[in-house]
Design an enzyme around this catalytic site. Structure first.
Site, short mmCIF file in Angstrom:
data_model
loop_
_atom_site.label_atom_id
_atom_site.label_comp_id
_atom_site.label_asym_id
_atom_site.label_seq_id
_atom_site.Cartn_x
_atom_site.Cartn_y
_atom_site.Cartn_z
CG ASN A 13 37.44 40.32 39.11
OD1 ASN A 13 36.56 40.88 38.46
ND2 ASN A 13 37.85 39.08 38.85
CE LYS A 15 35.82 36.63 40.49
NZ LYS A 15 36.09 35.26 40.87
CG HIS A 98 39.52 36.03 36.05
ND1 HIS A 98 38.77 34.89 36.30
CD2 HIS A 98 39.79 36.58 37.25
CE1 HIS A 98 38.61 34.77 37.62
NE2 HIS A 98 39.22 35.78 38.21
CD GLU A 100 35.56 33.65 37.69
OE1 GLU A 100 35.16 34.79 37.35
OE2 GLU A 100 35.75 33.33 38.89
CD GLU A 170 42.96 35.87 40.34
OE1 GLU A 170 42.57 36.52 41.31
OE2 GLU A 170 42.25 35.65 39.35
N GLY A 176 37.40 31.58 44.69
CA GLY A 176 36.01 31.41 45.10
C GLY A 176 35.75 30.15 45.93
CB SER A 216 40.03 32.12 48.93
OG SER A 216 39.14 31.33 48.18
P1 PGA Z 1 37.94 35.29 45.01
O1 PGA Z 1 38.19 35.63 43.45
O2 PGA Z 1 38.65 36.33 45.80
O3 PGA Z 1 36.44 35.36 45.17
O4 PGA Z 1 38.48 33.92 45.24
C1 PGA Z 1 39.43 36.11 43.01
C2 PGA Z 1 39.38 36.35 41.52
O5 PGA Z 1 38.75 35.54 40.81
O6 PGA Z 1 39.97 37.32 41.01
#
Ligand code: PGA
Length: 259
Positions: A13, A15, A98, A100, A170, A176, A216
């Site tokens: 992903n 982003k 997601h 976010e 998640e 992140g 992560s």
């Molecule tokens: P990350 O993000 O691997 O940077 O923690 C995962 C995601 O938001 O899908």
């Protein structure tokens, strides 16, 4: 039926990262490195790069998708992108709900549900993201939150539609942050999600549905996640931005299969 009956889906992903040129260059670099992957390899790219990315991925085993779609079909919704547009631009799948989007763009379970219906109607395989915050986990509400996310987001989907959907667990505290869930915590939640699906849509559907872990994921911790019996893949943010780390994670799964 167990894990062996389910495909492994490793998805990146990106982003809000990568221009068209950067996306194409990544795909040209990563395609030969993952050509023998036993896992399915998916990449969720920005809208602007969809068309070029799907052309660059032609003839490879990379599957290109999007990170969001509008719940509306078409019309006066300035700035929105429809499922039909995504499909035409080369997307085969789309990430929906997601954290976010839920947190920063106020997407509720109801909106996520409409988006899921729309994605499936347009022939896109959705990846539905679910997960709890650190506070919810501390308060002992993880299962309630996840059950709520799953049942409300998937509401009204037919069995065949559920089967086309991938779930991504998640935990928000892991996204992140570098603070990856332990394999035990992840496995416990994955198994819980599968039991919710089983209760609502039946055992057969639950046995077939792909449930990814995200948050992560790095080359150093990916294998211990993939080794868990209810973890069928990964959704990778940061570590999907360089072709070296992304291909390393994809090929870890291969190594496991060959042993
Ligand atoms: P990350 O993000 O691997 O940077 O923690 C995962 C995601 O938001 O899908």
């Amino acid at each position: 039926m167990g894990k062996e009956a389910r495909p492994t889906v490793i998805a990146g992903n990106w982003k809000m990262n990568k221009t068209i040129a950067e996306a194409v260059s990544f795909i040209e670099s990563v395609a030969p490195l993952v050509k023998d992957a036993s896992a399915k390899v998916w990449l969720a790219v920005p809208f602007t790069a969809l068309s070029a990315a799907s052309k660059a991925a032609q003839g490879s085993n990379l599957v290109i998708g999007a990170q969001n779609l509008s719940e509306m079909e078409e019309g006066a919704y300035t700035g929105e992108i429809s499922g039909r547009m995504l499909k035409e631009a080369g997307a085969a799948f789309v990430i929906v709900g997601h954290s976010e989007r839920r947190t920063l763009f106020h997407e509720t379970n109801q909106i996520v549900n409409k988006k899921l219906h729309r994605a499936l109607q347009c022939g896109l395989n959705p990846i539905l993201c679910v997960g709890e915050t650190a506070e919810e986990r501390k308060a002992g509400h993880t299962e309630t939150v996840l059950k709520n996310h799953l049942l409300k987001s998937l509401h009204g989907l037919a069995t065949e539609q559920i089967q086309k959907t991938v779930i991504a667990y998640e935990p928000i505290w892991a996204i992140g942050t570098g603070n990856v869930a332990t394999p035990e915590i992840a496995e416990e939640v994955h198994s819980f999600c599968r039991s919710v699906i089983s209760h609502e849509w039946g055992k057969e559907v639950a046995e077939k549905i792909v449930i990814q872990y995200g948050g992560s994921v790095k080359p150093e911790n990916a294998k211990m996640m993939l080794d868990q019996s209810d973890i069928d893949g990964l959704l990778i943010g940061g570590a999907s931005l360089t072709y070296e780390s992304f291909s390393k994670i994809v090929n870890l799964h291969n190594a496991k299969v060959r042993i």
